[in-house]
Design a protein around this motif. Structure first.
Motif, PDB file in Angstrom:
ATOM      1  N   THR A 293       0.813  -1.215   0.000  1.00  0.00           N
ATOM      2  CA  THR A 293       0.000   0.000   0.000  1.00  0.00           C
ATOM      3  C   THR A 293       0.847   1.266   0.000  1.00  0.00           C
ATOM      4  O   THR A 293       0.342   2.341  -0.292  1.00  0.00           O
ATOM      5  N   ASP A 294       2.134   1.148   0.325  1.00  0.00           N
ATOM      6  CA  ASP A 294       3.020   2.317   0.353  1.00  0.00           C
ATOM      7  C   ASP A 294       4.457   1.826   0.412  1.00  0.00           C
ATOM      8  O   ASP A 294       4.710   0.640   0.640  1.00  0.00           O
TER       9      ASP A 294
ATOM     10  N   GLU B  92      13.497   1.164   0.650  1.00  0.00           N
ATOM     11  CA  GLU B  92      14.003   0.171   1.591  1.00  0.00           C
ATOM     12  C   GLU B  92      12.901  -0.502   2.414  1.00  0.00           C
ATOM     13  O   GLU B  92      13.099  -1.581   2.939  1.00  0.00           O
ATOM     14  N   TRP B  93      11.734   0.155   2.544  1.00  0.00           N
ATOM     15  CA  TRP B  93      10.642  -0.367   3.369  1.00  0.00           C
ATOM     16  C   TRP B  93       9.349  -0.378   2.569  1.00  0.00           C
ATOM     17  O   TRP B  93       9.089   0.540   1.803  1.00  0.00           O
ATOM     18  N   LEU B  94       8.536  -1.412   2.795  1.00  0.00           N
ATOM     19  CA  LEU B  94       7.241  -1.542   2.135  1.00  0.00           C
ATOM     20  C   LEU B  94       6.147  -1.592   3.191  1.00  0.00           C
ATOM     21  O   LEU B  94       6.272  -2.318   4.186  1.00  0.00           O
ATOM     22  N   LYS B  95       5.072  -0.832   2.967  1.00  0.00           N
ATOM     23  CA  LYS B  95       3.901  -0.932   3.839  1.00  0.00           C
ATOM     24  C   LYS B  95       2.967  -1.935   3.174  1.00  0.00           C
ATOM     25  O   LYS B  95       2.612  -1.785   2.003  1.00  0.00           O
TER      26      LYS B  95
ATOM     27  N   ILE C 177       7.502  -3.719   6.287  1.00  0.00           N
ATOM     28  CA  ILE C 177       8.468  -4.815   6.211  1.00  0.00           C
ATOM     29  C   ILE C 177       9.678  -4.331   5.416  1.00  0.00           C
ATOM     30  O   ILE C 177       9.561  -3.438   4.569  1.00  0.00           O
ATOM     31  N   PRO C 178      10.859  -4.922   5.670  1.00  0.00           N
ATOM     32  CA  PRO C 178      12.022  -4.569   4.844  1.00  0.00           C
ATOM     33  C   PRO C 178      11.805  -5.047   3.408  1.00  0.00           C
ATOM     34  O   PRO C 178      11.397  -6.194   3.181  1.00  0.00           O
ATOM     35  N   ALA C 179      12.075  -4.192   2.436  1.00  0.00           N
ATOM     36  CA  ALA C 179      11.895  -4.562   1.030  1.00  0.00           C
ATOM     37  C   ALA C 179      12.808  -5.718   0.636  1.00  0.00           C
ATOM     38  O   ALA C 179      12.474  -6.503  -0.251  1.00  0.00           O
ATOM     39  N   ALA C 180      13.937  -5.866   1.320  1.00  0.00           N
ATOM     40  CA  ALA C 180      14.875  -6.948   1.006  1.00  0.00           C
ATOM     41  C   ALA C 180      14.280  -8.324   1.292  1.00  0.00           C
ATOM     42  O   ALA C 180      14.755  -9.325   0.755  1.00  0.00           O
ATOM     43  N   ASP C 181      13.233  -8.387   2.106  1.00  0.00           N
ATOM     44  CA  ASP C 181      12.596  -9.669   2.438  1.00  0.00           C
ATOM     45  C   ASP C 181      11.592 -10.121   1.381  1.00  0.00           C
ATOM     46  O   ASP C 181      11.003 -11.192   1.518  1.00  0.00           O
ATOM     47  N   ALA C 182      11.373  -9.317   0.342  1.00  0.00           N
ATOM     48  CA  ALA C 182      10.297  -9.617  -0.608  1.00  0.00           C
ATOM     49  C   ALA C 182      10.743  -9.450  -2.052  1.00  0.00           C
ATOM     50  O   ALA C 182      11.699  -8.743  -2.354  1.00  0.00           O
TER      51      ALA C 182
END
Length: 191
Positions: free
Chosen positions: A125-126, A132-135, A149-154
């Protein structure tokens, strides 16, 4: 002379509108990766008229020396939904209240793969400006609960499917972008 000036200004506006429309159409043609969509490309167009000077600032430095620079960003696809599929090596989702903030506390841990054995996929959603971060919406109650969540995890992907469930009409409608895929009836269980 004012008539020529007005016609020149109208022509410039029409030419700019045509260039923007072509940019939107070109951006919508073919497949593009989610990273390309999220990063939305920028188009710079130079126009010079004797009576009109318009300057709009942009985050992209101008590479032209023309006296008038108009910059616009191609709008995102209104039907595009971005999805974060959690990487296989991440077995428990680390979610936070804010980027670099306190860990979010949920009643249950969110595991990957899910209880049903499929990889964990979350709607984005954001995101932070640096990417670096994803909502994301997390699969807990109440529906629509979000966390960072950290973008690196996805792995980020996108699709254009959306569904509408109308409980009053007892109908389910599914679209692919603006194209209707299916419209069918549905039943409702007890409250």
């Amino acid at each position: 002379m004012p008539m020529i000036s007005t016609m020149t200004s109208m022509f410039s506006r029409r030419a700019l509108a045509l260039l923007l429309a072509l940019g939107v159409v070109a951006g919508g043609c073919g497949a593009r990766t989610a990273e390309e969509s999220v990063a939305a490309s920028t188009t710079t167009t130079s126009t010079t008229t004797s009576t009109t000077t318009t300057t709009t600032t942009s985050t992209v430095p101008a590479t032209t020396t023309a006296p008038t620079v108009t910059t616009s960003t191609i709008p995102p696809d209104p039907y595009e939904t971005f999805v974060a599929t959690i990487r296989e090596e991440v077995t428990l989702l680390d979610a936070y209240e804010e980027p670099d903030g306190e860990p979010a506390v949920f009643e249950f841990a969110i595991s990957n793969p899910t209880y049903f054995g499929n990889e964990l996929a979350l709607m984005i959603t954001d995101r932070t400006d640096d990417g670096e971060w994803l909502k994301v919406q997390v699969p807990i109650r109440p529906n629509g609960t979000e966390a960072w969540i950290p973008a690196a995890d996805a792995v980020i992907t996108s699709h254009r499917f959306r569904a509408e469930v109308n409980l009053t009409a007892r109908a389910v409608t599914v679209w692919d972008g603006a194209d209707l895929v299916v419209e069918t009836t549905a039943v409702i269980g007890k409250e």
